[in-house]
Design a protein around this motif. Structure first.
Motif, PDB file in Angstrom:
ATOM      1  N   GLU A 462      38.791  44.422  31.876  1.00 58.39           N
ATOM      2  CA  GLU A 462      40.132  43.867  31.935  1.00 58.39           C
ATOM      3  C   GLU A 462      40.867  44.365  33.166  1.00 58.39           C
ATOM      4  OE1 GLU A 462      40.951  43.217  27.208  1.00 58.39           O
ATOM      5  OE2 GLU A 462      41.947  44.842  28.270  1.00 58.39           O
ATOM      6  N   GLU A 463      40.689  45.640  33.430  1.00 54.75           N
ATOM      7  CA  GLU A 463      41.344  46.244  34.587  1.00 54.75           C
ATOM      8  C   GLU A 463      40.873  45.540  35.862  1.00 54.75           C
ATOM      9  OE1 GLU A 463      44.025  48.263  36.374  1.00 54.75           O
ATOM     10  OE2 GLU A 463      43.788  48.273  34.195  1.00 54.75           O
ATOM     11  N   ALA A 464      39.562  45.335  35.926  1.00 54.98           N
ATOM     12  CA  ALA A 464      38.986  44.699  37.118  1.00 54.98           C
ATOM     13  C   ALA A 464      39.512  43.278  37.265  1.00 54.98           C
ATOM     14  CB  ALA A 464      37.461  44.690  37.011  1.00 54.98           C
ATOM     15  N   GLU A 465      39.612  42.577  36.122  1.00 52.82           N
ATOM     16  CA  GLU A 465      40.097  41.206  36.177  1.00 52.82           C
ATOM     17  C   GLU A 465      41.536  41.164  36.678  1.00 52.82           C
ATOM     18  OE1 GLU A 465      39.462  39.548  32.319  1.00 52.82           O
ATOM     19  OE2 GLU A 465      37.298  39.432  32.675  1.00 52.82           O
ATOM     20  N   ARG A 469      42.976  39.271  39.914  1.00 52.41           N
ATOM     21  CA  ARG A 469      44.060  38.292  39.884  1.00 52.41           C
ATOM     22  C   ARG A 469      45.157  38.678  40.873  1.00 52.41           C
ATOM     23  NH1 ARG A 469      43.485  37.713  34.305  1.00 52.41           N
ATOM     24  NH2 ARG A 469      45.011  39.338  33.983  1.00 52.41           N
ATOM     25  N   ARG A 470      45.451  39.972  40.861  1.00 53.38           N
ATOM     26  CA  ARG A 470      46.503  40.450  41.749  1.00 53.38           C
ATOM     27  C   ARG A 470      46.134  40.140  43.201  1.00 53.38           C
ATOM     28  NH1 ARG A 470      47.014  46.174  40.465  1.00 53.38           N
ATOM     29  NH2 ARG A 470      47.430  45.523  38.343  1.00 53.38           N
ATOM     30  N   LYS A 474      48.052  37.693  45.846  1.00 50.40           N
ATOM     31  CA  LYS A 474      48.531  38.193  47.125  1.00 50.40           C
ATOM     32  C   LYS A 474      48.016  37.318  48.272  1.00 50.40           C
ATOM     33  CE  LYS A 474      48.540  42.491  49.702  1.00 50.40           C
ATOM     34  NZ  LYS A 474      47.580  43.553  49.904  1.00 50.40           N
ATOM     35  N   GLN A 475      46.744  36.993  48.113  1.00 50.41           N
ATOM     36  CA  GLN A 475      46.138  36.180  49.166  1.00 50.41           C
ATOM     37  C   GLN A 475      46.823  34.826  49.245  1.00 50.41           C
ATOM     38  OE1 GLN A 475      42.017  35.642  48.548  1.00 50.41           O
ATOM     39  NE2 GLN A 475      41.552  35.440  50.708  1.00 50.41           N
ATOM     40  N   ALA A 476      47.073  34.259  48.063  1.00 46.25           N
ATOM     41  CA  ALA A 476      47.699  32.944  48.029  1.00 46.25           C
ATOM     42  C   ALA A 476      49.064  33.006  48.698  1.00 46.25           C
ATOM     43  CB  ALA A 476      47.827  32.466  46.589  1.00 46.25           C
ATOM     44  N   ALA A 477      49.813  34.039  48.379  1.00 45.99           N
ATOM     45  CA  ALA A 477      51.157  34.179  48.948  1.00 45.99           C
ATOM     46  C   ALA A 477      51.071  34.285  50.468  1.00 45.99           C
ATOM     47  CB  ALA A 477      51.828  35.405  48.365  1.00 45.99           C
ATOM     48  N   GLU A 478      50.111  35.077  50.907  1.00 48.17           N
ATOM     49  CA  GLU A 478      49.971  35.257  52.357  1.00 48.17           C
ATOM     50  C   GLU A 478      49.626  33.937  53.028  1.00 48.17           C
ATOM     51  OE1 GLU A 478      47.151  38.319  52.863  1.00 48.17           O
ATOM     52  OE2 GLU A 478      48.629  39.906  52.520  1.00 48.17           O
TER      53      GLU A 478
END
Ligand code: SF4
Ligand code: SF4
Ligand code: SF4
Ligand code: SF4
Lengths: 672, 201
Positions: A462-465, A469-470, A474-478
């Motif tokens: 879950e942590e990895a997922e 996602r994060r 971030k990439q999308a925002a950039e």
């Protein structure tokens, strides 16, 4: 005449069988109440099929077998089911077990039974089904469901079918009298069993101390091809493995079953019950039980309905409770003391022994083992009882197991001959139980380990997922920012501006964190900003209301949501402050880990403290918890949470207050 | 080539040895990869003895970390749920001395099972997050309950509950768990003569 072999060891205790053989089998009648334990056999307890208050007829199925290794139960007489509940049963622990209680109506009305038939016309599976439906479970004492033992794997070849009429234990005469009076029924039962397992030979084994029974059986078996084998009396020749060795010379391997040497063994009582079940369709609802001992006036054998209280039988036999220090179910060698004479007769109760104090005195105190080796000479299983004793005593159960502890049949021959009166069998019983317990514990531990590891894995995943996602966000925002920049570089783009603002804020936050802005401030800031947002939203809502705008509902939910967020933020802040008190910030992430660590810290602090300090600590802890709960209560009242939650919190505050008061009192007591 | 080797037997021997070395080295290397044992086997063995209650009383976040610490030389008497029997098993495995349980870490208790008083539960899910073996079932704002067969009795869910509705219940003895105890040899010395029994008992 077949060759009779011998088995190792064995003893010759006083037989004491004549007392109960003066009179024929007597019918014990119908007691007012019958108690049927759901587990009268080895295997899973039966599942009740009737409800409390239901009327049942004699012979009606009242509980069905659960799974393969189990046995059905039938109503021993007609009456009403009055309870299905735990009742005391005949068990050395004295613990109650689930029972079905029937109040008899005295009519003794039979239910409809399957039509009588002769076994030759029945196919094997049908025969087996009838035996299974009759709920017959090994009546010699062990109580293994007969149908399970007889349900051989296809293709197995049975050499010898042995019908066990040995009854080697002192005092017991139930099988003896059964053979005397119902020899023909037993022989028919043996024929049915032989039809079922198709053995090369069928032998009925009887000890030579039962001449009448031998005569009766020989007469009944005339011309049937069933052999009656007579052998010298020696305890415990009735043990399954011992009897097989006596009659066939074959030894059942350690840990093996009789089938491993091509033998099937059944008790004479079981054979009689099988005949009844197959020929008349009658289920197992009664048995022959010996009532004997110096504390009864008329020792004798009864035909008794299952579920009859022992006290009912004892009364019929003229029981003098004052002369009887302990009541035993079974014989003096392998029986056990029953906690209460009200316990019911079950399928395996072959004897009730009510000895006087002189007859079966309490064992003298155990003394040191003098390594005489008498026990090893007496052991019919060719074990080394003395070694087993040392291992059990030293709790070296693995070594005991390696010395074939589980081949011990708990016959008591070793204890009987031990000159130091060591209760050897009890050591073996305890050691066996410990080994089984250890196996169970190991299973449970393995199960817990798997669950723990699975959880750990899931948390990591879950942590990895979340991390993934994060990163994606971030990439999308950039990406978006770049596109925006490409499209209208130079222009004051609101998106770009917002992104920049956010980035600047983040940078500031990061810088702040680096320059020792601790999470506390962050949390406080969140509370403040959320509160501001809430106020703004509320103002908007009020305005919308006064203007009668149509998006009030949406605004309301918005306000609700913000309020919840505020509550959460406040909670987080409080939690953080509460955690802060032990000076150690809780590591973020896995809550379980955090809980473990907290518990560990608490326990470390707990170590080496005087009771006074412990009491004080306890009080402090409770007070802290109380404060926390009160805060939570106030908060949820303020937030107008559901009634139920507020109530629950209030009651927990009350409870904690009580606990605090108790802890105070304890502390005061410690201090004084 | 052959001629050269025949003329220099020393070279031939050397080559043969190098060749053999290369072949066996490759074989061993392959075997090491193919039949590699997963993890540290001694840690696995120790972990198999620990009771897997995952309670943290030993001072480690779970049984496995303690197993690793034991393998690295830590004392074997820090696990109260494992009790004296566990210490004995560990001592035997590791060939160390049997020592009494270190009561700094707690006492050996009867096994317990957590029980949630369901009508008081407010559904905050805190206990679920604390349970190391996922033995609690529930969802936010709904009643929670403990799956008794999965609970290890580790106690970790009690503290986080804000309404204090979790009890640790000692497991009652049933017909399935009851068993004969070893005869008590402590109060009746093994060397009393029979006629003194009345006074000694
Ligand atoms: S009780 Fe067990 S050890 Fe003792 S004589 Fe019987 S079989 Fe052998
Ligand atoms: S004390 Fe024992 S049961 Fe608890 S975590 Fe440590 S090793 Fe596991
Ligand atoms: S933590 Fe407590 S209150 Fe919350 S769901 Fe679990 S048991 Fe209920
Ligand atoms: S339910 Fe509670 S006591 Fe049971 S394993 Fe989970 S956290 Fe431990």
């Amino acid at each position: 005449m077949r060759k009779i072999h011998d088995f190792h060891g064995g003893i010759h205790p006083v037989e004491n069988k004549h007392q109960s053989l003066h009179t024929p089998i007597r019918d014990a009648g119908i007691p007012a109440e019958l108690t049927l334990p759901l587990s009268q056999h080895i295997g899973a307890p039966a599942t009740p099929l009737v409800a409390v208050g239901e009327r049942v007829l004699k012979g009606q199925l009242v509980a069905e077998a659960t799974g393969l290794v189990s046995a059905a139960l039938h109503a021993p007489t007609s009456g009403t089911v009055t309870a299905i509940e735990p009742r005391p049963i005949a068990h050395p622990s004295g613990l109650p077990a689930p029972c079905l209680v029937i109040a008899s109506d005295g009519e003794d009305a039979w239910c409809e039974l399957p039509p009588p038939c002769s076994f030759e016309t029945l196919e094997r599976p049908e025969l087996l089904a009838r035996i299974r439906a009759a709920g017959i479970a090994g009546m010699g004492g062990a109580g293994f469901p007969a149908a399970v033992k007889l349900g051989l794997k296809p293709g197995t070849q049975v050499e010898t079918l042995i019908i066990n009429g040995t009854e080697c234990e002192p005092y017991i005469t139930a099988d003896d009298i059964l053979m005397r009076e119902r020899a023909a029924q037993i022989v028919r039962g043996a024929q049915i069993l032989a039809h079922l397992v198709a053995p090369a030979e069928t032998v009925i084994g009887i000890e030579d101390n039962k001449p009448e029974a031998i005569a009766a059986m020989c007469a009944a078996a005339e011309g049937t091809g069933i052999e009656i084998a007579v052998f010298p009396t020696k305890y415990p020749s009735g043990g399954e493995k011992q009897l097989i060795e006596l009659l066939t010379g074959k030894q059942v391997p350690s840990g093996g079953l009789p089938m491993d040497v091509g033998v099937v063994c059944q008790n004479v009582g079981t054979a009689a019950a099988v005949a009844d079940a197959v020929e008349h369709g009658r289920p197992l609802i009664s048995r022959i039980t010996t009532v004997t001992g110096a504390a009864v006036d008329e020792p004798q054998n009864f035909e008794v309905l299952l579920g009859t209280p022992m006290s009912h039988l004892l009364a019929l036999a003229g029981y003098r409770a004052a002369d009887n220090p302990r009541l035993v179910m079974g014989g003096p060698m392998m029986g056990f003391t029953v906690p209460d004479p009200g316990v019911p007769i079950v399928k395996t109760t072959n004897c009730i022994l009510a000895p006087s104090a002189q007859e079966l005195p309490a064992p003298p105190p155990a003394q040191a083992c003098i390594r005489c080796g008498l026990c090893a000479e007496a052991c019919p299983a060719s074990l080394l009882p003395q070694q087993l004793y040392w291992f059990a005593r030293g709790r070296e159960f693995e070594k005991a197991e390696a010395h074939n502890l589980f081949d011990c049949i708990e016959c008591g021959a070793c204890s009987y001959v031990c000159p130091s009166n060591i209760p050897l069998v009890q050591y073996y019983r305890a050691a066996k139980a410990e080994v089984l317990q250890m196996r169970r514990d190991a299973q449970k531990a393995e199960h817990s380990r798997q669950r723990f590891e699975a959880r750990q894995e899931r948390l990591e995943r879950e942590e990895a997922e979340k991390e993934a996602r994060r990163a994606a966000r971030k990439q999308a925002a950039e990406e978006k920012a770049r596109r925006a920049a490409d499209a209208g570089s130079g222009e004051a783009d609101p998106v770009q501006a917002a992104i920049e603002r956010a980035q600047a804020r983040k940078a500031a936050q990061a810088a702040g964190a680096a320059s020792e802005e601790n999470p506390l401030q962050k949390l406080e800031k969140t509370v403040v900003t959320t509160r501001e947002r809430l106020e703004k939203a509320e103002a908007k809502l009020a305005q919308a209301r006064s203007e009668g705008a149509d998006h009030i509902a949406a605004l309301e939910t918005g306000v609700e949501k913000t309020r919840a967020k505020l509550a959460a933020a406040e909670q987080a802040l409080q939690d953080y402050q509460a955690q802060q008190t032990p000076a150690e910030p809780a590591p973020a992430g896995d809550a379980a880990q955090a809980a473990i660590q907290k518990a560990m810290a608490a326990r470390a602090a707990q170590a080496n403290k005087s009771p006074l300090e412990k009491a004080r600590d306890n009080l402090e802890k409770l007070e802290a918890r109380l404060a926390k709960s009160e805060a939570r209560l106030a908060e949820s009242r303020a937030a107008g949470e559901e009634e139920k939650i507020v109530e629950a919190l209030a009651s927990s505050v009350e409870r904690l207050q009580e606990k605090v008061a108790a802890a105070r009192a304890e502390l005061a007591a410690e201090e004084s | 080539m052959i001629e050269l080797l025949v003329q220099h037997p020393l070279l031939a021997a050397l080559l043969a040895l190098v060749g053999l070395g290369a072949v066996f080295g490759a074989l061993l290397g392959y075997a090491a990869v193919r039949f590699r044992t997963e993890g540290n086997p001694i840690v696995e063995q120790i972990n198999a003895i620990l009771p897997q209650t995952q309670c943290g009383q030993c001072g480690h976040p779970g049984c496995r970390p303690y197993a690793e610490a034991i393998a690295a030389g830590e004392d074997i008497n820090k696990c109260p749920p494992g009790g004296q029997a566990g210490i004995e098993a560990l001592a035997q495995l590791l060939d160390r001395e049997v020592v009494p349980l270190d009561d700094e870490h707690g006492e050996e208790k009867v096994p317990q099972v957590a029980f949630i008083r369901e009508d008081e539960c407010i559904g905050c899910t805190k206990c679920i997050q604390a349970c190391p073996v996922d033995a609690i079932l529930g969802a936010a704002k709904h009643m929670h309950t403990v799956i008794a067969s999965e609970c290890t009795g580790c106690d970790l869910c009690v503290e986080p509950c804000p309404v204090d509705c979790i009890d640790m219940i000692p497991q009652a003895q049933t017909l399935q768990t009851w068993h004969w105890e070893l005869p008590d040899t402590s109060n009746r010395g093994a060397d009393i003569i029979a006629t003194d029994a009345g006074e000694a008992a």
